[in-house]
Design a protein around this motif. Sequence first.
Motif, PDB file in Angstrom:
ATOM      1  N   PRO A   1       0.813  -1.216   0.000  1.00 28.47           N
ATOM      2  CA  PRO A   1       0.000   0.000   0.000  1.00 28.47           C
ATOM      3  C   PRO A   1       0.848   1.268   0.000  1.00 28.47           C
ATOM      4  O   PRO A   1       2.042   1.235   0.279  1.00 28.47           O
ATOM      5  CB  PRO A   1      -0.812  -0.111   1.297  1.00 28.47           C
ATOM      6  N   CYS A   2       0.208   2.381  -0.289  1.00 24.98           N
ATOM      7  CA  CYS A   2       0.852   3.695  -0.288  1.00 24.98           C
ATOM      8  C   CYS A   2       1.384   3.984   1.116  1.00 24.98           C
ATOM      9  O   CYS A   2       0.674   3.828   2.101  1.00 24.98           O
ATOM     10  CB  CYS A   2      -0.180   4.741  -0.699  1.00 24.98           C
ATOM     11  N   ASP A   3       2.642   4.408   1.182  1.00 25.69           N
ATOM     12  CA  ASP A   3       3.274   4.639   2.479  1.00 25.69           C
ATOM     13  C   ASP A   3       2.637   5.824   3.214  1.00 25.69           C
ATOM     14  O   ASP A   3       2.660   5.887   4.438  1.00 25.69           O
ATOM     15  CB  ASP A   3       4.773   4.887   2.283  1.00 25.69           C
ATOM     16  N   LEU A   4       2.037   6.733   2.445  1.00 26.27           N
ATOM     17  CA  LEU A   4       1.435   7.909   3.077  1.00 26.27           C
ATOM     18  C   LEU A   4       0.007   7.664   3.563  1.00 26.27           C
ATOM     19  O   LEU A   4      -0.321   7.926   4.704  1.00 26.27           O
ATOM     20  CB  LEU A   4       1.403   9.070   2.076  1.00 26.27           C
ATOM     21  N   CYS A   5      -0.851   7.156   2.651  1.00 26.15           N
ATOM     22  CA  CYS A   5      -2.274   7.102   2.996  1.00 26.15           C
ATOM     23  C   CYS A   5      -2.787   5.678   3.217  1.00 26.15           C
ATOM     24  O   CYS A   5      -3.934   5.491   3.635  1.00 26.15           O
ATOM     25  CB  CYS A   5      -3.112   7.813   1.933  1.00 26.15           C
ATOM     26  N   GLY A   6      -1.982   4.664   2.895  1.00 29.20           N
ATOM     27  CA  GLY A   6      -2.394   3.285   3.165  1.00 29.20           C
ATOM     28  C   GLY A   6      -3.288   2.669   2.108  1.00 29.20           C
ATOM     29  O   GLY A   6      -3.635   1.487   2.198  1.00 29.20           O
TER      30      GLY A   6
ATOM     31  N   ASN B   1      -5.256   8.474  -4.467  1.00 29.89           N
ATOM     32  CA  ASN B   1      -5.851   9.130  -3.295  1.00 29.89           C
ATOM     33  C   ASN B   1      -5.040  10.331  -2.825  1.00 29.89           C
ATOM     34  O   ASN B   1      -5.577  11.413  -2.630  1.00 29.89           O
ATOM     35  CB  ASN B   1      -5.998   8.106  -2.161  1.00 29.89           C
ATOM     36  N   CYS B   2      -3.716  10.143  -2.666  1.00 27.75           N
ATOM     37  CA  CYS B   2      -2.925  11.235  -2.064  1.00 27.75           C
ATOM     38  C   CYS B   2      -1.887  11.835  -2.997  1.00 27.75           C
ATOM     39  O   CYS B   2      -1.278  12.849  -2.678  1.00 27.75           O
ATOM     40  CB  CYS B   2      -2.262  10.750  -0.775  1.00 27.75           C
ATOM     41  N   GLY B   3      -1.658  11.199  -4.164  1.00 34.14           N
ATOM     42  CA  GLY B   3      -0.728  11.789  -5.128  1.00 34.14           C
ATOM     43  C   GLY B   3       0.726  11.398  -4.932  1.00 34.14           C
ATOM     44  O   GLY B   3       1.605  11.924  -5.606  1.00 34.14           O
TER      45      GLY B   3
HETATM   46 ZN   LIG Z   1      -1.529   7.534  -1.028  1.00 37.94          ZN
END
Ligand SMILES: [Zn+2]
Length: 318
Positions: A6-11, A35-37
């Motif tokens: 998953p994305c390290d920032l938003c999961g 989701n978060c770019g």
């Molecule tokens: Zn993200």
Amino acid sequence: MKTEIPCDLCGRNIFDRIADRDRDNRPLDTVICTNCGLVRHADVPSEEDLATFYSGSYREEYNGEKTPGPRRVMRAWLNGERICRQISSAIPAGAKILEVGAGIGCTVKVFEQAGFRAEGIDPGGEFLTYSRERLRANVTICSLDDLPGTSQFDAVLLIHVIEHLRSPVNALRRIAGLLKPDGLLYVECPNLQAPFASRRRLFHYAHIHNLVPETLQQFGAAGGFELQQRFGDGQDPNLQMLFRKTSDVILKTDPLNAQRTLKGLRRTDFLPYHLRARYMIDRVRKVSSYAREQLRAQAFVERLIDNCSGSQIGSRAA
Ligand SMILES: [Zn+2]
């Protein structure tokens, strides 16, 4: 596309592919989190993959014995001086500073000469002998995870490291744990949105994450930091941010960041003429001044080593 990691920032794990080649035209899938770019590799390399990749260039092969060339040392030293000029007024006199990923050790030494108790760690330590014996910089071979958790630093420097990490959030949380309350974190990394960062010149296997100002700031927030000051401008190829540790860990994402980042990338593929001209002039200057710089660097490094040989290594290395 759905990714395994998953994305390290938003999961989240829904990404769009934005490139399929690296800067040398080798296959490398680069994706953006819808989701978060956040921009990163589609397949985040495992720790084992990274160890294999890096061991080819140093770790086992050189065992700390590698000697950096004079131009490289001069540039690293001047860069360290710039960073020290930028942030030293924000750090208390005599403060304890740690550089994570210290490389040649120039920045550690510059901060030591500016009156701080500076030390560095580097997981590869390819220049360890040079750092310690020539520059007398206090650098040890150690990874962030192996540092004793009790170290209380006033400031941590993370220069051209965050883009190499599998999980910047984990690393930043670990760093927050090493800092005193209100401690400072200085981060420098390539700016994906810089005008010359066209995607043809960008993506590299070793750079797992590619950051824009918003995502670096969000990483800071997720790690428990708030932005104090941003240095340089939008033209600068690197992001330069000074953060302060806070008691809050805030995971905030900006739903417009993905769109903005994509728009920025399209723009840099079609540089305005005046920027392209400036870039070409800079390139020509760079190439034509190579021989002069080489001579200048040799003299610079000789003086530097003379100057450093009179000073002492700090307590950790003793
Ligand atoms: Zn993200």
